[in-house]
Design a protein around this motif. Structure first.
Motif, mmCIF file in Angstrom:
data_model
loop_
_atom_site.group_PDB
_atom_site.id
_atom_site.type_symbol
_atom_site.label_atom_id
_atom_site.label_comp_id
_atom_site.label_asym_id
_atom_site.label_seq_id
_atom_site.Cartn_x
_atom_site.Cartn_y
_atom_site.Cartn_z
ATOM 1 N N ALA A 162 13.323 14.016 -0.027
ATOM 2 C CA ALA A 162 12.536 13.035 0.730
ATOM 3 C C ALA A 162 11.322 12.623 -0.096
ATOM 4 N N PRO A 163 10.978 11.310 -0.082
ATOM 5 C CA PRO A 163 9.828 10.854 -0.855
ATOM 6 C C PRO A 163 8.518 11.343 -0.252
ATOM 7 N N LYS A 164 7.593 11.752 -1.100
ATOM 8 C CA LYS A 164 6.282 12.199 -0.629
ATOM 9 C C LYS A 164 5.402 11.021 -0.228
ATOM 10 N N HIS A 165 5.630 9.870 -0.809
ATOM 11 C CA HIS A 165 4.846 8.688 -0.514
ATOM 12 C C HIS A 165 5.792 7.505 -0.288
ATOM 13 N N LYS A 166 5.308 6.540 0.457
ATOM 14 C CA LYS A 166 6.113 5.369 0.767
ATOM 15 C C LYS A 166 5.297 4.097 0.561
ATOM 16 N N ILE A 167 5.916 3.089 -0.042
ATOM 17 C CA ILE A 167 5.257 1.809 -0.254
ATOM 18 C C ILE A 167 5.486 0.948 0.987
ATOM 19 N N VAL A 168 4.410 0.507 1.609
ATOM 20 C CA VAL A 168 4.483 -0.239 2.862
ATOM 21 C C VAL A 168 3.817 -1.605 2.661
ATOM 22 N N PRO A 169 4.521 -2.713 3.010
ATOM 23 C CA PRO A 169 3.884 -4.023 2.909
ATOM 24 C C PRO A 169 2.888 -4.232 4.047
ATOM 25 N N THR A 170 1.707 -4.714 3.702
ATOM 26 C CA THR A 170 0.668 -4.983 4.689
ATOM 27 C C THR A 170 0.057 -6.359 4.410
ATOM 28 N N TRP A 171 -0.510 -6.940 5.453
ATOM 29 C CA TRP A 171 -1.161 -8.246 5.329
ATOM 30 C C TRP A 171 -2.660 -8.064 5.478
ATOM 31 N N ARG A 172 -3.385 -8.521 4.464
ATOM 32 C CA ARG A 172 -4.844 -8.354 4.432
ATOM 33 C C ARG A 172 -5.528 -9.675 4.730
ATOM 34 N N LYS A 229 4.420 15.714 7.005
ATOM 35 C CA LYS A 229 5.152 16.882 6.510
ATOM 36 C C LYS A 229 6.487 17.083 7.220
ATOM 37 N N LEU A 230 6.603 16.552 8.448
ATOM 38 C CA LEU A 230 7.874 16.692 9.148
ATOM 39 C C LEU A 230 8.977 15.874 8.474
ATOM 40 N N PHE A 231 8.576 14.812 7.772
ATOM 41 C CA PHE A 231 9.557 13.941 7.131
ATOM 42 C C PHE A 231 9.675 14.217 5.628
ATOM 43 N N SER A 232 8.916 15.176 5.121
ATOM 44 C CA SER A 232 8.945 15.433 3.678
ATOM 45 C C SER A 232 9.317 16.877 3.360
ATOM 46 N N SER A 259 0.837 -1.200 0.000
ATOM 47 C CA SER A 259 0.000 0.000 0.000
ATOM 48 C C SER A 259 0.872 1.251 0.000
ATOM 49 N N GLN A 260 0.331 2.297 -0.575
ATOM 50 C CA GLN A 260 1.056 3.571 -0.662
ATOM 51 C C GLN A 260 0.531 4.527 0.403
ATOM 52 N N TYR A 261 1.451 4.985 1.243
ATOM 53 C CA TYR A 261 1.087 5.909 2.316
ATOM 54 C C TYR A 261 1.837 7.233 2.128
ATOM 55 N N SER A 262 1.137 8.327 2.490
ATOM 56 C CA SER A 262 1.758 9.652 2.416
ATOM 57 C C SER A 262 2.625 9.877 3.644
#
Length: 795
Positions: free
Chosen positions: A309-319, A301-304, A295-298
């Motif tokens: 710095a990337p505006k979005h990050k791809i995070v692995p999740t289990w559904r 603003k403190l980290f971007s 999933s893509q998460y934003s």
């Protein structure tokens, strides 16, 4: 799911056995070569004492189990390496060890590594390999070419050349061992997570990207996933890192149910994009599945604030996906295959669940739908109390899929084995069809996996359709691919023909051609041309010269022409190696005698030699006869009616005529007279199957029932002689044991032999000559039929 056979434990004394023996946990693991290691607290035969035993057997002959070792504590985990040559074992007292097959005989083992982790319980063992996984290419799965139909999975960054064995303990300690050829092994340890936690269930798998994942949890804790990085450098040695990946809870969102985890498995070990978890609760055992998504998460603003710095990050999740439960009974075991040949983003596969009431549920990955259900057979189970007639109460302990996932092995609390045949994953619940089996055999061809379990499924189909389709696709491969896969292809083809009693002659011819080509390859590699450098390969030069000679040419004149063209008469090998060449050359002469003697019969019926003649075996025989005469090897000492008969020259002349004109009437007359001129020796190409394969060929009703330590009466009657005077080594009248590798007679009762677990082939344990080792290496790991070797001692 169809029960193929059951192997019962009838050995050992049944008196004074405590009640806790009913609660023992027998584990099992099946290698890619369809060898099984399993643990048993009960002795399988009278002369095997001690507790916590580990046995090894070939699934084709499960009654012939070999004791590998005895551990001080109950076995907690078993795992094979990728090639099926080693396995790792851990117990409840922290003892870990790795065992290796000695001299490629599954009855002989040696310990290559052992250690003890004090106050620990080993919960999982696994091997990490740098080899790439072979998968079906979902975009070109209908292609005829192997290179397009199958693809090799990617390798992760920082891959290593060595094989790493991982042991995970109940306190969260991960120990890695690199097994070197020397006695000094590199080891290192890491912590699973930030701190040591209580872990009860662990499974390790490979992502589609080539990275390794580790899933761990306790009975009531969330399932936490970690990424494992291994590196091996001369400067830093073995390094292992455990990085966070993601996690999930088995309790559904908003639920207050009281459940405990009882099992944990990745759905596919070679492409871990889903996990199944077994849970027990008030309603009984259930299976729940989670799938991996990205999933893509934003970013906040403190980290971007930085431009880089990337505006979005791809995070692995289990559904959370689906659930299955039968209610009432506790879940005791889960089994998933290592790979799937249904090429897609979410490959279909089976998930098999065992419950405490003895039922086995077969589910399909899609929504965990039930495909079939079977009960563990109760008839035949031994009674622990000999004064009672009731059968022992047994429970399912462990389950494991075979090499290709076509069969399922189940062990119970008495260490007994059950083998079930699965329906094809391409048509769950349906019959096995030729196109699916052909794809599975091709997968074994390119991946190196064993195909014995496919024979269990192929016995239900039209064998001729499978072999025809397999031959059709193989013939369309590039020359390099065909040469690379040739020996395995011929072994698979011969094993298919052996499943039918009507095609035993063709199976014999298939193995004869394979052996001829191997002999030709070895002999042609010894050809040398005087004068050093030659613009043309000596083997090609020999073929070109022989192509220009008429069929009436004499053998001596052909050899003289070769000498004129610069070929050397000296054999570049030792005296012992020359003896091996002589044995192989004699076998080729015996094969030629059988072939030529049977040629007149081919006008009315087909027999051994017919397919050899059609598939290029005649040219190979001719070339081998020329090479053996070129080097002046001793002539075979066959008994002939004519005192000064040059049998090599005569056979060369007849073989040349057969190659150019099989319908020559003069040749047919010579073939008719040949058996009266020479006493034709026995030939070893007619070799019947052994074990379960023999039962399938005879058409015995399933399931079969075996007993540990007792060989069943599955001996097939010898194939009738095609022509009087052409005997085979498997005939009942034959008194000698024949070496299928070195092609020599070993006498009536050799003291020690290596016997094949799939067919009735034998060979020597120790080579007679060191010079023949290069030849024996071709069939040292396994028999020409693909079966493993075991040691047999005659007293």
């Amino acid at each position: 799911m169809d029960l193929v056979y059951t192997t019962y434990n009838q050995g050992g004394s049944r008196t004074n056995i405590p009640d806790w023996i009913r609660e023992t946990n027998s584990l099992c693991s099946v290698s890619c070569q369809n060898l099984i290691v399993f643990s048993s607290a009960l002795p399988l035969t009278e002369n095997r004492q001690g507790l916590n035993r580990i046995y090894c057997a070939d699934l084709n002959s499960p009654w012939d189990s070999s004791l590998v070792c005895t551990l001080p504590s109950p076995v907690s985990c078993l795992a094979w390496n990728g090639s099926g040559s080693k396995f790792a074992v851990g117990d409840f007292s922290g003892n870990i060890s790795v065992w290796k097959i000695l001299d490629f005989c599954i009855s002989e083992w040696e310990e290559v590594y052992s250690s003890k982790l004090p106050h620990e319980r080993i919960v999982n063992a696994a091997f990490l390999s740098s080899s790439r996984v072979v998968r079906l290419n979902q975009y070109n799965k209908d292609s005829i070419l192997y290179n397009e139909k199958f693809e090799f999975g990617p390798q992760a960054d920082g891959t290593f050349d060595s094989e790493v064995c991982l042991f995970t303990t109940s306190s969260g300690l991960l120990t890695a061992v690199v097994l070197n050829d020397s006695t000094v092994h590199l080891t290192t340890s890491a912590c699973v997570g930030r701190s040591r936690n209580c872990i009860k269930y662990v499974d390790i798998s490979t992502l589609k990207t080539g990275e390794f994942l580790l899933a761990a949890c306790g009975a009531e804790t969330p399932v936490t996933i970690y990424r494992i990085l291994c590196s091996l450098t001369p400067q830093e040695g073995l390094q292992i890192q455990v990085l966070n990946h993601s996690s999930f809870s088995v309790t559904q969102k908003g639920g207050n149910e009281n459940v405990r985890i009882s099992s944990l498995k990745f759905v596919l070990a070679d492409s871990s994009d889903a996990i199944v978890v077994g849970v027990d609760g008030p309603d009984g055992g259930k299976v729940r599945m989670w799938e991996l998504e990205y999933s893509q998460y934003s970013c906040h603003k403190l980290f971007s604030q930085s431009s880089s710095a990337p505006k979005h990050k791809i995070v692995p999740t289990w559904r959370y996906c689906s659930e299955f439960g039968v209610g009432g009974s506790k879940l005791v075991s889960l089994a998933t295959p290592r790979s799937s040949l249904v090429g897609c983003e979410r490959p279909s596969c089976y998930v098999v669940v065992g419950f405490a009431d003895g039922s086995i549920q077969c589910l399909i990955r899609d929504s965990l739908q039930q495909i079939s259900s079977v009960e563990l057979p109760r008839n035949g189970n031994i009674s622990l109390d000999n004064t009672k007639n009731d059968a022992a109460v047994v429970t399912i302990c462990d389950m494991c899929f075979t090499s290709t996932g076509t069969c399922l092995v189940v062990t119970d609390s008495l260490g007994q084995l059950y083998l079930y045949r699965m329906s094809p994953i391409a048509d769950p619940g349906g019959p096995h069809v030729a196109p699916y089996l052909v794809t599975m055999y091709e997968y074994c061809l390119v991946s190196g996996r064993d195909w014995w379990d496919l024979g269990i499924a192929a016995a239900q189909t039209n064998i001729q359709d499978v072999t025809d389709k397999l031959e059709e696709t193989y013939s369309k491969q590039p020359v390099g691919v065909k040469n690379f896969c040739y020996n395995r292809y011929m072994s698979i083809r011969a094993s298919l023909f052996r499943l039918c009693s009507q095609s035993q002659y063709r199976a014999a011819d298939t193995l004869s051609i394979m052996m001829l080509r191997s002999i030709y390859g070895d002999l042609s590699s010894l050809l040398t041309v005087d004068g050093g450098y030659s613009e043309q390969d000596p083997a090609e030069k020999l073929t070109n010269i022989l192509r220009n000679y008429p069929s009436s040419a004499d053998l001596n004149s052909v050899v003289s022409s070769l000498l004129t063209n610069g070929f050397s008469r000296e054999v570049p090998t030792s005296i012992e190696g020359t003896q091996t060449l002589h044995q192989l050359g004699s076998w080729v002469l015996i094969l030629a005698l059988h072939l030529l003697s049977a040629v007149p019969e081919f006008k009315t019926r087909r027999g051994p030699g017919y397919w050899l003649m059609l598939e290029g075996g005649v040219s190979l025989i001719r070339d081998i006869l020329v090479m053996t005469r070129l080097w002046g090897l001793p002539r075979a000492g066959f008994i002939t009616r004519e005192k000064d008969l040059d049998l090599n020259s005569k056979l060369f002349s007849m073989i040349s005529k057969l190659k150019d004109n099989p319908e020559d009437e003069g040749l047919l007359d010579e073939c008719l007279i040949l058996p009266s001129l020479v006493i034709v020796p026995e030939l070893d190409v007619m070799v019947s199957p052994h074990g379960v394969l023999a039962g399938l060929q005879t058409g015995m009703n399933l399931p079969l029932f075996f007993q540990f330590g007792v060989e069943p009466n599955l001996t097939l009657p010898p194939q009738p002689i095609f022509l009087e005077g052409l005997p085979y080594t498997e005939e009942s009248s034959s008194n000698n044991v024949y070496d299928s590798v070195n092609k020599i007679s070993l006498g009536r009762n050799p003291l020690e032999l290596r016997a094949c677990n799939r067919c009735r082939s034998y060979t020597q344990v120790v080579p007679v000559s060191t010079g023949g080792w290069s030849w024996e290496k071709r069939l040292n790991r396994c028999c020409c039929c693909g079966g493993s070797w075991r040691t047999v001692k005659n007293e």
